[in-house]
Write an enzyme that holds these catalytic residues in place. Structure first.
Site, PDB file in Angstrom:
ATOM      1  N   HIS A  18     115.871  31.872  50.001  1.00 57.36           N
ATOM      2  CA  HIS A  18     115.568  32.392  51.212  1.00 57.36           C
ATOM      3  C   HIS A  18     114.582  31.494  51.935  1.00 57.36           C
ATOM      4  CE1 HIS A  18     114.785  35.515  54.379  1.00 57.36           C
ATOM      5  NE2 HIS A  18     113.445  35.332  54.120  1.00 57.36           N
ATOM      6  N   SER A  43     112.292  31.636  55.347  1.00 60.65           N
ATOM      7  CA  SER A  43     111.572  32.100  56.631  1.00 60.65           C
ATOM      8  C   SER A  43     110.594  31.687  56.945  1.00 60.65           C
ATOM      9  CB  SER A  43     111.744  33.862  56.385  1.00 60.65           C
ATOM     10  OG  SER A  43     110.820  34.073  55.774  1.00 60.65           O
ATOM     11  N   ASP A  99     119.475  32.562  54.375  1.00 60.99           N
ATOM     12  CA  ASP A  99     119.965  32.966  52.779  1.00 60.99           C
ATOM     13  C   ASP A  99     120.902  31.980  52.293  1.00 60.99           C
ATOM     14  OD1 ASP A  99     118.009  35.131  52.243  1.00 60.99           O
ATOM     15  OD2 ASP A  99     119.003  35.915  54.070  1.00 60.99           O
TER      16      ASP A  99
END
Length: 178
Positions: free
Chosen positions: A154, A156, A168
């Site tokens: 993931h 971010s 993802d």
């Protein structure tokens, strides 16, 4: 010779089993890995350099060993269809912890810094070029020099800048250890 032609699958399985029987996990002197991943309307390929093991701890009993092995990598992402922009590059530095639960199996996790070449990809604005990469996976040592794995990642910016939709990806990994 006719026996081998008729029983190629059996011969392959026996050969692989014998190769795996001699494999034992040891702290490595480094390696290279290739990852192929699929996400929501995009794909990714990664080439990593794994440094030699920086730290290792052998647990008591049958609890295995924990290694710290940083990964330095470059990735190329491409979007499916007409999503824009259609591609982006990424550089990463991820400290990975691998818990070798036995001679051949491991569970891994790591969090580190990544930088994207753009703040937009596949019809998404990701807020900032800087992103954190969070990884969790598991794998298997095929031979003393070869391992395979499955990893979920993931990416971010942890809310540093909006928007922060995250990316993802699920990856298959192959590593050649020196």
């Amino acid at each position: 010779m006719q026996f081998l032609k008729k029983n190629k699958p059996l011969f392959g399985i026996v050969t692989l089993a014998l190769a795996c029987a001699t494999a034992q996990a040891q702290p490595t002197q480094g390696g290279v890995s290739l990852h192929y991943g699929i996400g929501d309307h995009y794909q990714r390929v990664t080439l990593n350099y794994e440094t030699p093991t920086l730290w290792s701890h052998q647990f008591g009993g049958n609890w295995g060993r924990l290694d710290l092995t940083p990964e330095l990598g470059a990735s190329y992402w491409w979007a499916d269809g007409s999503r824009s922009p259609g591609h982006v590059w990424q550089a990463s530095a991820i400290p990975m912890f691998r818990w070798w639960t036995g001679e051949r199996f491991y569970i891994e996790a790591g969090i580190g810094a990544t930088v994207f070449s753009s703040t937009s990809f596949a019809d998404k604005r990701i807020g900032s070029a800087f992103q954190f990469g969070d990884h969790i996976g598991l794998g298997f040592l095929l031979t003393p020099s070869n391992r395979i794995g499955l990893r979920y990642s993931h990416f971010s910016n942890a809310g540093i800048k909006e928007p922060n939709p995250g990316l993802d990806i699920v990856q298959l990994t192959y590593t050649y250890q020196f």
